[in-house]
Design a protein around this motif. Structure first.
Motif, PDB file in Angstrom:
ATOM      1  N   UNK A  18      -2.001  -5.511   9.474  1.00 54.00           N
ATOM      2  CA  UNK A  18      -1.209  -4.291   9.543  1.00 54.00           C
ATOM      3  C   UNK A  18      -0.307  -4.123   8.319  1.00 54.00           C
ATOM      4  N   UNK A  19       0.288  -5.206   7.880  1.00 55.08           N
ATOM      5  CA  UNK A  19       1.192  -5.107   6.728  1.00 55.08           C
ATOM      6  C   UNK A  19       0.439  -4.663   5.476  1.00 55.08           C
ATOM      7  N   UNK A  20      -0.784  -5.188   5.298  1.00 61.25           N
ATOM      8  CA  UNK A  20      -1.589  -4.789   4.141  1.00 61.25           C
ATOM      9  C   UNK A  20      -2.057  -3.349   4.286  1.00 61.25           C
ATOM     10  N   UNK A  21      -2.444  -2.976   5.502  1.00 63.30           N
ATOM     11  CA  UNK A  21      -2.871  -1.592   5.750  1.00 63.30           C
ATOM     12  C   UNK A  21      -1.727  -0.631   5.453  1.00 63.30           C
ATOM     13  N   UNK A  27       0.858   3.399  -0.607  1.00 58.34           N
ATOM     14  CA  UNK A  27       0.463   3.638  -1.994  1.00 58.34           C
ATOM     15  C   UNK A  27      -0.311   4.950  -2.111  1.00 58.34           C
ATOM     16  N   UNK A  28      -1.209   5.189  -1.160  1.00 56.81           N
ATOM     17  CA  UNK A  28      -1.996   6.429  -1.167  1.00 56.81           C
ATOM     18  C   UNK A  28      -1.090   7.654  -0.973  1.00 56.81           C
ATOM     19  N   UNK A  29      -0.175   7.564  -0.017  1.00 53.34           N
ATOM     20  CA  UNK A  29       0.720   8.684   0.256  1.00 53.34           C
ATOM     21  C   UNK A  29       1.632   8.976  -0.934  1.00 53.34           C
ATOM     22  N   UNK A  30       2.096   7.912  -1.607  1.00 56.11           N
ATOM     23  CA  UNK A  30       2.942   8.098  -2.783  1.00 56.11           C
ATOM     24  C   UNK A  30       2.164   8.799  -3.899  1.00 56.11           C
ATOM     25  N   UNK A  31       0.883   8.407  -4.084  1.00 55.29           N
ATOM     26  CA  UNK A  31       0.055   9.034  -5.115  1.00 55.29           C
ATOM     27  C   UNK A  31      -0.175  10.506  -4.798  1.00 55.29           C
ATOM     28  N   UNK A  32      -0.443  10.832  -3.524  1.00 60.42           N
ATOM     29  CA  UNK A  32      -0.640  12.222  -3.116  1.00 60.42           C
ATOM     30  C   UNK A  32       0.641  13.036  -3.284  1.00 60.42           C
ATOM     31  N   UNK A  33       1.773  12.396  -3.005  1.00 62.39           N
ATOM     32  CA  UNK A  33       3.069  13.064  -3.173  1.00 62.39           C
ATOM     33  C   UNK A  33       3.313  13.405  -4.631  1.00 62.39           C
ATOM     34  N   UNK A  34       2.950  12.498  -5.524  1.00 62.25           N
ATOM     35  CA  UNK A  34       3.131  12.748  -6.960  1.00 62.25           C
ATOM     36  C   UNK A  34       2.221  13.879  -7.430  1.00 62.25           C
TER      37      UNK A  34
END
Length: 211
Positions: A18-21, A27-34
């Motif tokens: 879970x921690x890795x997921x 990371x994906x959400x941060x990239x989409x936010x950018x």
């Protein structure tokens, strides 16, 4: 929400903790936010916005995908969303009524005339990344003035009509004026202007629609 039971004698699994997921998703959400931030920052009505305000706006939009040739908004439909092009190309086309009048003499002081009506599909503009469409109908309380379709597979950021209206109400009047100015700047020829131009190409006379 459910139990998962092995149905074969031997079952082999790949495990993701879970921690890795959570890290991967973050990371994906941060990239989409950018990506969303860069897209919205390039839209004229948002260029003067502070980073904090634009970041909050990124939290209101949702990503939507359309395949090539898909209709995104249709002329004469009520407005529901404002769209920002994140990736791909969209085409704006307008169906215009062409009314032409033919007259011919029937006597020294008389004539006869006939009026014909036809509809033509007029391409207006193509919209690439950083473009915005759909805001005019909401700003002016109008039905959609044109049809927008996907030329390529496109990824858009959609902002709900209610959220967009609330956003304008929360902001200063200058922001609303800027948004209106942007919409007017992107406003193309009226139906009558387009129809008159098309009729003149055919050597005909276009009769403007009566109000």
């Amino acid at each position: 929400n459910a139990s998962c039971v092995a149905s074969s004698t031997t079952t082999e699994l790949l495990e993701l903790r879970k921690t890795d997921f959570d890290k991967i998703m973050k990371s994906y959400q941060d990239a989409e936010q950018r990506r969303a931030f860069r897209c919205l920052k390039s839209v004229p009505m948002f260029r003067a916005w502070a980073k904090s305000r634009l970041t909050r706006l990124c939290g209101l939009v949702r990503r939507v995908d359309f395949k090539a040739t898909s209709i995104i908004i249709r002329q004469n439909d009520p407005p529901d969303n404002v769209y920002f092009v994140l990736e791909g190309v969209c085409a704006v086309v307008k169906t215009v009524e062409i009314r032409t009048t033919n007259r011919w003499p029937t006597g020294p002081h008389s004539h006869c005339e006939s009026v014909r009506c036809a509809h033509k599909l007029v391409p207006l503009v193509e919209l690439g990344p950083g473009s915005c469409f759909g805001e005019r109908g909401i700003l002016h309380g109008e039905l959609r003035k044109a049809t927008v379709s996907a030329v390529t597979d496109v990824t858009l950021l959609a902002l709900d009509k209610v959220e967009f209206e609330a956003l304008l109400q929360r902001n200063h009047k200058t922001d609303a004026a800027s948004a209106t100015s942007h919409a007017d700047h992107r406003h193309h020829l009226t139906d009558d202007e387009i129809a008159a131009a098309l009729a003149s190409v055919n050597g005909e006379h276009h009769e403007p629609a009566k109000p």
